[in-house]
Design a protein around this motif. Structure first.
Motif, PDB file in Angstrom:
ATOM      1  N   MET A  71      75.381  62.823 -42.940  1.00 11.51           N
ATOM      2  CA  MET A  71      74.721  63.736 -42.182  1.00 11.51           C
ATOM      3  C   MET A  71      75.198  64.276 -41.092  1.00 11.51           C
ATOM      4  N   PRO A  72      75.218  65.560 -40.622  1.00  6.96           N
ATOM      5  CA  PRO A  72      75.748  65.743 -39.299  1.00  6.96           C
ATOM      6  C   PRO A  72      74.831  65.354 -38.430  1.00  6.96           C
ATOM      7  N   ILE A  73      75.218  65.329 -37.042  1.00 10.06           N
ATOM      8  CA  ILE A  73      74.429  65.196 -35.700  1.00 10.06           C
ATOM      9  C   ILE A  73      74.074  63.693 -35.774  1.00 10.06           C
ATOM     10  N   MET A  74      73.174  63.292 -36.646  1.00 13.63           N
ATOM     11  CA  MET A  74      72.823  61.781 -36.682  1.00 13.63           C
ATOM     12  C   MET A  74      72.734  61.617 -38.071  1.00 13.63           C
ATOM     13  N   ASP A  75      73.572  60.328 -38.541  1.00 19.32           N
ATOM     14  CA  ASP A  75      73.707  60.003 -39.876  1.00 19.32           C
ATOM     15  C   ASP A  75      72.633  59.090 -40.318  1.00 19.32           C
ATOM     16  N   GLY A  76      72.446  58.864 -41.540  1.00 21.36           N
ATOM     17  CA  GLY A  76      71.573  57.843 -42.104  1.00 21.36           C
ATOM     18  C   GLY A  76      71.539  56.564 -41.530  1.00 21.36           C
ATOM     19  N   TRP A  77      72.810  56.135 -41.254  1.00 19.19           N
ATOM     20  CA  TRP A  77      72.924  54.682 -40.523  1.00 19.19           C
ATOM     21  C   TRP A  77      72.393  54.629 -39.106  1.00 19.19           C
ATOM     22  N   GLU A  78      72.516  55.638 -38.457  1.00 19.08           N
ATOM     23  CA  GLU A  78      72.037  55.827 -37.041  1.00 19.08           C
ATOM     24  C   GLU A  78      70.494  55.939 -37.146  1.00 19.08           C
ATOM     25  N   PHE A  79      70.088  56.686 -38.081  1.00 19.45           N
ATOM     26  CA  PHE A  79      68.559  56.707 -38.131  1.00 19.45           C
ATOM     27  C   PHE A  79      68.068  55.558 -38.516  1.00 19.45           C
ATOM     28  N   LEU A  80      68.694  54.926 -39.288  1.00 18.92           N
ATOM     29  CA  LEU A  80      68.177  53.453 -39.631  1.00 18.92           C
ATOM     30  C   LEU A  80      67.937  52.568 -38.861  1.00 18.92           C
ATOM     31  N   GLU A  81      68.939  52.447 -37.730  1.00 18.54           N
ATOM     32  CA  GLU A  81      69.114  51.453 -36.609  1.00 18.54           C
ATOM     33  C   GLU A  81      67.941  51.942 -35.781  1.00 18.54           C
ATOM     34  N   ARG A  82      67.744  53.330 -35.281  1.00 14.89           N
ATOM     35  CA  ARG A  82      66.746  53.692 -34.744  1.00 14.89           C
ATOM     36  C   ARG A  82      65.155  53.496 -35.246  1.00 14.89           C
ATOM     37  N   PHE A  83      65.163  53.840 -36.398  1.00 18.13           N
ATOM     38  CA  PHE A  83      64.052  53.670 -37.134  1.00 18.13           C
ATOM     39  C   PHE A  83      63.590  51.978 -37.358  1.00 18.13           C
ATOM     40  N   SER A  84      64.382  51.279 -37.409  1.00 20.71           N
ATOM     41  CA  SER A  84      64.032  49.947 -37.538  1.00 20.71           C
ATOM     42  C   SER A  84      63.390  49.358 -36.418  1.00 20.71           C
ATOM     43  N   LYS A  85      63.711  49.763 -35.303  1.00 18.92           N
ATOM     44  CA  LYS A  85      62.950  49.278 -34.042  1.00 18.92           C
ATOM     45  C   LYS A  85      61.605  49.749 -33.819  1.00 18.92           C
ATOM     46  N   ILE A  86      61.278  50.880 -34.493  1.00 16.28           N
ATOM     47  CA  ILE A  86      59.894  51.493 -34.306  1.00 16.28           C
ATOM     48  C   ILE A  86      58.915  51.299 -35.443  1.00 16.28           C
ATOM     49  N   LYS A  87      59.580  51.066 -36.653  1.00 15.78           N
ATOM     50  CA  LYS A  87      58.681  51.111 -37.965  1.00 15.78           C
ATOM     51  C   LYS A  87      57.468  50.312 -37.657  1.00 15.78           C
TER      52      LYS A  87
END
Length: 139
Positions: A71-87
């Protein structure tokens, strides 16, 4: 008799509007969940989740997330990295599925090796697969 949806809220993070509209229609027509959040990129969705952390409103957190990788702007890998820290700060079980057109074994292995990812599926998801995911008992 069809089983009533047990999931209240699901989320699709994908920039492919044709695909998201198709999946949205399948989910609604089959009454697989009560409500659906759709984000066009990882940045929109991580902003939503990080702001939901502040309110800690469990009703605003989806039980199922379908995440695209490219995806543009923020891809799924970047989302996963950030989401993993807060989930783990959310007070509910969240099942995250990577749904991508990539059949690259390194993408599949990388996604499946993440403790945040429940499973990896290649596009498109069919009705049977969606039903299996939504009617699966969380545990």
């Amino acid at each position: 008799m069809q089983q009533k949806p047990t999931k209240k809220l699901a989320c699709i993070i994908d920039d492919d509007l044709i695909y998201t509209n198709l999946i949205k229609r399948v989910i609604e027509n089959n009454e697989l969940c009560s409500e659906l959040l759709i984000f066009n990129n990882g940045k929109q969705s991580i902003d939503y989740f990080e702001s939901s952390l502040e309110s800690l409103d469990a009703k605003s957190i989806p039980e199922i997330i379908f995440l695209d990788l490219n995806m543009p702007i923020m891809d799924g890998w970047e989302f996963l990295e950030r989401f993993s820290k807060i989930k783990n700060k959310f007070k509910k079980k969240i099942s995250l599925y990577v749904v991508s057109s990539s059949i690259n074994p390194s993408d599949i292995n990388r996604a499946k090796s993440s403790p945040t990812v429940q499973n990896y599926f290649t596009k498109p998801l069919n009705v049977n697969k969606l039903e299996q995911i939504f009617l699966r008992k969380s545990g």
